[in-house]
Design a protein around this motif. Structure first.
Motif, PDB file in Angstrom:
ATOM      1  N   ILE A  38     -27.548 -10.345   9.141  1.00 16.06           N
ATOM      2  CA  ILE A  38     -26.355 -10.966   9.716  1.00 16.06           C
ATOM      3  C   ILE A  38     -26.650 -12.435  10.042  1.00 16.06           C
ATOM      4  O   ILE A  38     -25.832 -13.313   9.793  1.00 16.06           O
ATOM      5  CB  ILE A  38     -25.910 -10.223  10.989  1.00 16.06           C
TER       6      ILE A  38
ATOM      7  N   ILE B  12     -20.567 -10.717   4.475  1.00 13.59           N
ATOM      8  CA  ILE B  12     -20.816 -11.857   5.364  1.00 13.59           C
ATOM      9  C   ILE B  12     -20.095 -13.096   4.842  1.00 13.59           C
ATOM     10  O   ILE B  12     -20.245 -13.434   3.673  1.00 13.59           O
ATOM     11  CB  ILE B  12     -22.341 -12.160   5.430  1.00 13.59           C
TER      12      ILE B  12
ATOM     13  N   PRO C 226     -19.355 -10.989  10.487  1.00 16.69           N
ATOM     14  CA  PRO C 226     -18.973 -10.309   9.234  1.00 16.69           C
ATOM     15  C   PRO C 226     -17.498 -10.523   8.921  1.00 16.69           C
ATOM     16  O   PRO C 226     -16.656 -10.444   9.808  1.00 16.69           O
ATOM     17  CB  PRO C 226     -19.235  -8.838   9.528  1.00 16.69           C
TER      18      PRO C 226
END
Length: 923
Positions: A903, A923, A908
């Motif tokens: 991440i 992402i 996201p």
RNA sequence: GCGCAUGUGGCGUAAUUGGUAGCCGCGCCAGACUUAGGAUCUGGUUCCGUAAGGAGUGGGGGUUCGAGUCCCUUCAUGCGCACCA
């Protein structure tokens, strides 16, 4: 205790026989299911491992259906008439019946060793008079019927006679060999003989002068499906076209119904497509071309009516009846010379040469649309058997016409905008029309498809032709100049007109003859029979019926095999109806499977059977090819070098019997004993072994690659053979026979066996099964049930292996689990299942058990693994309790320690959760 | 030429039908037991790399968060039909 398959299998096969375990009767209280194998021709070589592939598959399905509560009809019999037995008889003088019966007995023994659940009380043999009585009976019915095109069905010939007597041919729309036209008065004054000749033109079984495939070497005519590329399918002998008077079946009348019926059956698309190709429907138009200066009108068939403005000549087939009418005196010599050349060419030669040839007839025809005169040629590139045997030639848009036009320097008029016809024709049905308009018809600017429609419309209005559908399917030639077949129930009167016998006189039994060859005068072998005459003293037909006669309705006879009063009783027919599952090879696509459908439809029309299609579902099993093994002899020595070292020497590969090779490793002692010349053979080994090479070839004696099932049964047992043949791969796939994996399957059965025993003691108990065991079992039930329904037997075998491994790993000893397991296995491996069924203390046959049902509750997972991916790339996995909501799964994925790295502080964009599978984070 | 299939490890194959490619078996590798065997059992085995990692379902392109699977294209193999107008 050892898994003693020999003892087990013999014992249960005996039990089944003694207890009539597989006997089937009509039982209105239970639903029926009819599983059929294509019955074999019992050849002298016996059954090889390829034959049982389909039989095992259908046997598994039969046993499964029975366990599910169906009343299953699963019969077996023999297609006993055939050329090999006859040719053997010609060579040895031995009656073909003797060899046939011997081969049948051998087949029967071999089949029984594999443990099939056939009801042998229903066995049929096509050469048995009690059976072929009904083949002859059907022939008589066909003789006494005609096909009404308006009603689209077969009707009694008396109806046609009535129509002729009252209205002549007016209003008669019947399938016929030749379009006839006469009035009632004309009919009524005809002699009986002339009437018979007229009726012959309409009968469904008729004696006709047709162009037949004559095979001089075999001394008989052949049906179209028995000829391929100009040679006979059996033997590969040249076949020529010859005009002969032969019995034919008017199969072509059923073309459209045979085509339509395909939409209602569950067959593979490729097989249906093969039949569609064979029936060969093409929509087009029939057009009339007048011959200049005469009253003669030439009918032609075309699918390209739009190209009428580009017709620059016409061509007749050499066999066309118009040829003699059109030839002008000055051309006669040339034409006759050409006809003579063509006649002496076999079809094969015609195909190979592919040279343009032809001759001008001297006559001119008039294009009905343009009024122009065009020359009429004769050439063998036009087929007599298709359409009308005459064509309008459009060289610009047909490659064959183009070649002809170039050769004879005839004009080529392009009709499609932008088509370059300087080098080759433009055959595609696309583009805009040009050069195609006059005061009658304007096609310029139209698309080809529109132009075809408009021209057809014009043809109808102007009365110069009609819209017509043509079929490639020909009538089946039904006479064979042979001995070993069904005699025709036909005698000839003093005018040499054929008549059928009364049904009471059936069966007309095949007579004895002293030799099985044609007579000195060239008559078929039956010409040698003494007293071959009907009750009235008239001579009987000398030809016999072809192989497909006996196989066309055999599935009906199994329903009621001992009935002397009917092919099948109404009750039996209405109960068993038709074949629910038919298993066999694709090689019968254009033969048996067409004829059977035709035969069935005919009987359906007459009300003798209640289903219009004989085979509801059809599964094609693949062929099993041979896998040959080779040894490599160093030239001029008796030394053999192992496969991977052979490149270092000058070697000759030699076929070696696959039965002395195991997993491609040669048994040296057996090899030395195989042939005297190898007794002193020496070997160059690799890793202490002699490795053989291999090749995939047809299974044949000469390649020493024939594996017969008896040997496998002897060595591993029938259950291993059954499982292994299924494990080999999808049933419909062709594959080489390869024993390399058979040990694995055998090992599985041994492992299963050993689960039951500790030493010689039964180690199973009445304890409650664990959750794990129940899960393993119910997974198996679900899988196997699904697989059998979808004929995916190879994956079922895998599933059994997995389940047994799991039960072994968790040390499950619960009888109830194994009881269900044994029932599941029973269709695949019936012998060991029967044995274990009794080991478990059950009574009777496992065949009468009930198929277990799975319970979803055992299949629910307590926790679920999700693969977590970022932008589609899987990075790690998480495990969460089952039944979590999507949002919670998302949360769990994002909060996992491993997630941070991917991440990397971003938010996201999108998260997709696939239940029980995947969390994909974009992402 | 037209039509229909099929293409996945060293091999036979599998993939819940668009969701972690390679289940199961053979073979191979390592180990255990052993009366040494073509018996049995345990573990490993797509490829590259010592590894981290990367590549990968005949080739190329596309759709999609995601393709062995769907679309286009191409190649290869098998089968059927084929002077069918």
């Amino acid at each position: 205790m050892e898994y003693n398959f020999k003892d087990i299998e013999q014992r249960w096969q005996k039990y089944w026989k003694e207890h009539n375990t597989y006997k089937v009767e009509i039982d209105e209280s239970r639903p029926k299911y009819y599983v059929l194998d294509m019955f074999p021709y019992p050849s002298g070589a016996g059954l090889h491992v390829g034959h049982p592939l389909g039989y095992i598959a259908s046997d598994i399905y039969s046993r499964y259906k029975r366990l599910c509560g169906y009343n299953v009809l699963h019969p077996m019999g023999y297609d006993a008439y055939g050329l090999p037995a006859e040719q053997y008889a010609i060579q040895t003088g031995q009656h073909p019946e003797i060899t046939t019966v011997r081969n049948i007995n051998r087949y029967h023994d071999q089949l029984d060793k594999i443990g099939f659940c056939y009801d042998w009380d229903r066995e049929i043999r096509t050469c048995d008079p009690k059976y072929y009585k009904w083949t002859q009976w059907a022939f008589i019915k066909m003789f006494n019927s005609y096909y009404d095109n308006d009603l689209q069905r077969a009707c009694p010939i008396e109806k046609l006679v009535e129509k002729f007597a009252s209205n002549g041919t007016d209003g008669v729309n019947a399938a016929c060999s030749e379009q006839l036209s006469f009035t009632a008065d004309e009919w009524n004054v005809k002699s009986d003989n002339d009437k018979e000749n007229v009726l012959m033109n309409y009968r469904i079984a008729y004696l006709g002068n047709t162009m037949v495939n004559w095979c001089p070497k075999l001394g008989t005519v052949l049906a179209n499906d028995e000829v391929s590329e100009g040679v006979s399918v059996r033997g590969g002998y040249p076949v020529e076209q010859k005009m002969m008077r032969q019995w034919c079946l008017r199969v072509s009348a059923y073309s459209q119904r045979l085509l339509d019926g395909l939409d209602s059956v569950d067959w593979t698309e490729s097989l249906k497509e093969t039949q569609r190709n064979w029936i060969g429907r093409s929509e087009g138009a029939e057009m009339k071309f007048k011959v200049a200066g005469t009253d003669i009108v030439l009918d032609i068939f075309t699918t390209r009516a739009d190209t009428i403005f580009g017709v620059t000549f016409m061509v007749l087939a050499p066999e066309s009846e118009y040829v003699s009418l059109l030839v002008t005196d000055d051309r006669r010599a040339d034409v006759e010379k050409y006809l003579d050349e063509v006649k002496h060419k076999t079809e094969r030669e015609r195909l190979i040469e592919k040279q343009v040839s032809g001759v001008f007839s001297g006559s001119y025809a008039i294009n009905p649309v343009t009024g122009k005169e065009i020359p009429v040629y004769i050439s063998d590139y036009v087929l007599a058997g298709y359409g009308t045997g005459a064509i309008m030639a459009v060289p610009a848009h047909d490659s064959r016409d183009y070649a002809f036009a170039r050769h004879f320097d005839l004009p080529i008029i392009p009709l499609i905008e932008g088509a370059d016809v300087s080098e080759e024709s433009f055959d595609a049905k696309e583009g805009k029309m040009i050069n195609s308009s006059n005061e009658n018809l304007q096609l310029d600017g139209l698309d080809v498809k529109e132009a075809i429609a408009k021209t057809k419309e014009y043809i109808k209005q102007a009365g110069i032709g009609r819209v017509k559908v043509n079929y490639r399917l020909r009538d089946a030639i039904f006479s064979r100049q042979r001995y070993w077949g069904e005699p025709f129930p036909v005698y000839y009167d003093e005018h040499n007109m054929p008549h059928v016998l009364d049904e009471e006189e059936l069966p007309l039994e095949l007579p004895e003859v002293d030799k099985f060859l044609p007579t000195e005068t060239g008559e078929p072998p039956l010409g040698r029979a003494k007293n071959w005459v009907a009750k009235n003293g008239r001579p009987l037909e000398l030809c016999t019926m072809p192989g497909f006669a006996g196989s066309s309705a055999y599935y009906l006879r199994y329903m009621d095999p001992h009935n002397d009063n009917a092919l099948v009783s109404k009750q039996a027919d209405e109960y068993w109806r038709n074949v629910d599952l038919y298993v066999g090879g694709t090689e019968h696509a254009t033969g048996h499977l067409i004829y059977s459908r035709f035969w069935n439809k005919f009987l359906y029309d007459l009300g003798y059977v209640c289903e219009p299609e004989p085979f509801k579902k059809l599964v094609n099993q693949g062929m099993i090819q041979g896998r040959s093994n080779f040894v490599y002899r160093i030239k001029d020595t008796n030394t053999f070098v192992s496969y991977n070292l052979r490149k270092e020497y000058d070697v000759t590969p030699i076929h070696v019997d696959v039965n002395i090779v195991n997993n491609d490793v040669l048994d040296l002692d057996k090899f030395k004993a195989w042939r005297p010349e190898y007794a002193n053979a020496e070997f160059i080994l690799e890793n202490g072994k002699y490795v053989c090479g291999y090749a995939i070839e047809k299974m044949s004696k000469s390649m020493y690659n024939v594996v017969n099932p008896d040997d496998i049964v002897e060595r591993y047992g029938a259950d291993t053979l059954r499982l292994y043949e299924m494990f080999l791969g999808p049933i419909e796939q062709s594959k080489p026979w390869d024993t390399n994996g058979i040990d694995g399957v055998h090992r599985f059965l041994k492992r299963l066996w050993s689960l039951f025993f500790k030493g010689d003691e039964l180690q199973l108990t009445d304890t409650e099964p664990s959750a794990e065991a129940m899960k393993s079992l119910h997974k198996l039930i679900k899988k196997v049930t699904f697989d059998i329904e979808h004929f995916s037997y190879n994956t079922s075998v895998s599933a059994f292996m997995i389940c047994v491994n799991e039960l072994n790993a968790i040390k499950c000893t619960s009888k109830s689990v194994y009881k269900d397991l044994v029932v599941l296995l029973a269709p695949f491996a019936p012998h060991i299942s029967e044995e274990l069924w009794h080991v478990l203390g059950e009574e009777g046959s496992v065949c009468d058990a009930k198929w277990p049902e799975y319970d979803e509750k055992y299949l629910v997972e307590s926790s679920v693994k999700y693969a977590v991916s970022f932008n589609g790339k899987t990075r790690f996995s998480i495990e969460v309790p089952a039944g979590m909501s999507k949002e919670d799964v998302e949360k769990a994925a994002l909060s996992d320690a491993a997630a941070e790295k991917w991440i990397a502080g971003k938010t996201p964009k999108k998260i997709i959760v696939v239940p029980n599978k995947i969390v994909n984070i974009v992402i």
